[in-house]
Design an enzyme around this catalytic site. Sequence first.
Site, PDB file in Angstrom:
ATOM      1  CG  ASP A 135      -3.006   3.964   2.450  1.00  0.00           C
ATOM      2  OD1 ASP A 135      -3.318   4.904   3.206  1.00  0.00           O
ATOM      3  OD2 ASP A 135      -3.688   2.935   2.327  1.00  0.00           O
ATOM      4  CB  SER A 151      -8.498   0.204   9.785  1.00  0.00           C
ATOM      5  OG  SER A 151      -7.721   1.362   9.559  1.00  0.00           O
ATOM      6  CB  SER A 152     -10.869   5.175   9.778  1.00  0.00           C
ATOM      7  OG  SER A 152      -9.508   5.460   9.920  1.00  0.00           O
ATOM      8  CB  THR A 196      -4.148   3.577  17.471  1.00  0.00           C
ATOM      9  OG1 THR A 196      -4.702   3.357  18.785  1.00  0.00           O
ATOM     10  CG2 THR A 196      -3.126   2.486  17.154  1.00  0.00           C
ATOM     11  N   PRO A 228      -2.146  10.129  12.592  1.00  0.00           N
ATOM     12  CG  PRO A 228      -2.321   9.180  10.485  1.00  0.00           C
ATOM     13  CD  PRO A 228      -1.371   9.342  11.623  1.00  0.00           C
ATOM     14  N   GLY A 229      -4.766   9.097  12.939  1.00  0.00           N
ATOM     15  CA  GLY A 229      -6.014   8.651  13.553  1.00  0.00           C
ATOM     16  C   GLY A 229      -6.266   9.314  14.884  1.00  0.00           C
ATOM     17  CG  HIS A 261      -1.778  -1.179   1.356  1.00  0.00           C
ATOM     18  ND1 HIS A 261      -1.465  -2.221   2.201  1.00  0.00           N
ATOM     19  CD2 HIS A 261      -2.935  -1.516   0.754  1.00  0.00           C
ATOM     20  CE1 HIS A 261      -2.401  -3.143   2.103  1.00  0.00           C
ATOM     21  NE2 HIS A 261      -3.301  -2.749   1.236  1.00  0.00           N
TER      22      HIS A 261
END
Length: 508
Positions: free
Chosen positions: A331, A376-377, A424, A487-488, A151
């Site tokens: 990615d 996944s989010s 996370t 970022p999450g 990815h």
Amino acid sequence: MLTAVVAGLVFTSPAVGSILTAIRTVKQAGAVGTLLIVKNYTGDRLNFGLALEQAQTEGISVQMVIIGDDTAFATKKKAGRRGLCGTVLIHKMAGALAEAGVGLNEIVHRISAVLGAMGTLGISLSPCSVPGSRPTFQLADDELELGLGIHGEAGVHRMRMASADQIVNLMLDHMTNPSNASRVHLRPGSSVVLVVNNLGGLSYLELNIVAGSAVHCLESRGIHIARTFVGSFMTALEMAGVSLTLLLVDEELLTLLDSDTTAVAWPKPIRMSVTGHKRQRAVPKENPKEEGPDPARVPTSPHMRLVLECVCSKMLSLQEQLNELDRAAGDGDCGNTHAQAAIAIQNWLDARPLPERPYQLFSSLATLLLEKMGGSSGALYGLFLTAAAQSLRTDDDLAAWSLAVDAGINAMMLYGGAAPGDRTMLDSLCAAAKELKALKKPKANLMQVLDKAVQEAEAAAESTKNMEAAAGRASYISSARLEQPDPGAVAAAAILRAVLEGLQAKPE
């Protein structure tokens, strides 16, 4: 080989609704059982796992195998080995077993036994770019990246340009090194299937040069190459790279790989040798029914629409910032995924009135995100909202909201495999949850408690830049390259900030 394929957006796992549609369609076509073959990525595990659970509640016989054939990492990863090109060999063998009439349980048993005898490693001259985005990492003209993902994830080692023979020798050394926890256990006399896979941007001339080097190197180590497959099996857009897959085989596995298939792109194996030694011959998801309003309960606050509008606006404004943070660890599509969810929520708000009760609102949002957000989010937010909704079903006072947040976090930890400190979105959410426990106190002030919770979530998100990633795609990246916050975690904190701002604003 495969009866159905479920595709998501570029480098994003498909939505649960799409997977369920495929499972139901296969069932309606007469299948007595369905095997989900899933590569080991958090989003894929979550979305396919949720679809499996739902299908089983409908009485459909479904099982799943998780493929992890990555040999890049010397130590075991909490997230496990990534699923790479070896997955294609599993497709072929499982399909051959099914065609021969073998039962679902036996197929799962036999395929699972193969997984530990297979390994894949990639190397590339360039990164790749999700359409509309910048490359996920940078390489100098004379550099190669070893151990990268499919990815666009960066690899585990960067090296100078070398000849094909030198590169292949280095790759095979890495794949078979005794200190490598994910190595392929090769010994002189071992019989293997070799797959030389184009990661996207190589010419057939370059690909076959690598294949020749791989055959030469393996035979010089006393390895018998039973079959060789050369081609584009699992690509990463325009990445100018190649991966090698080794599978230890016996006659039974070779029979499965040699079995006839109508898959038009499946090639005949090449019998390559530099020693001259003769080779062997080789139905759409239904919308849940909304329950009617309960006159005995207070309807959803008029602030809820404004809160959702604030959340959508915040996610759209942060799209490029989140993408930029994600390029260092994945990615580069975290912002795109959240923006996609925001647009779906906006369209949903324009199309219908809000549900009357908080638990109905959360349930509806969970369904929407699982179908429209993907990745996944989408699965994690769907899990959070689904679990939180159950806690709000019987009560929705301030104390219940704290319990609902805890329930949502517990569901994410159970199915996602991450924990606080793993870098996370859980780091932001758990920091906020600690402050929200104050809502259980008598005469708690919602706005004061929420303001403190948002501050703690933002601080926790910022602190993730100093953490070692232990879950998700970022866990495969060297910590030295993770210089920015997760970022999450940033997105989760921003959503909480938008909720606070929505509650502080006055609805029209």
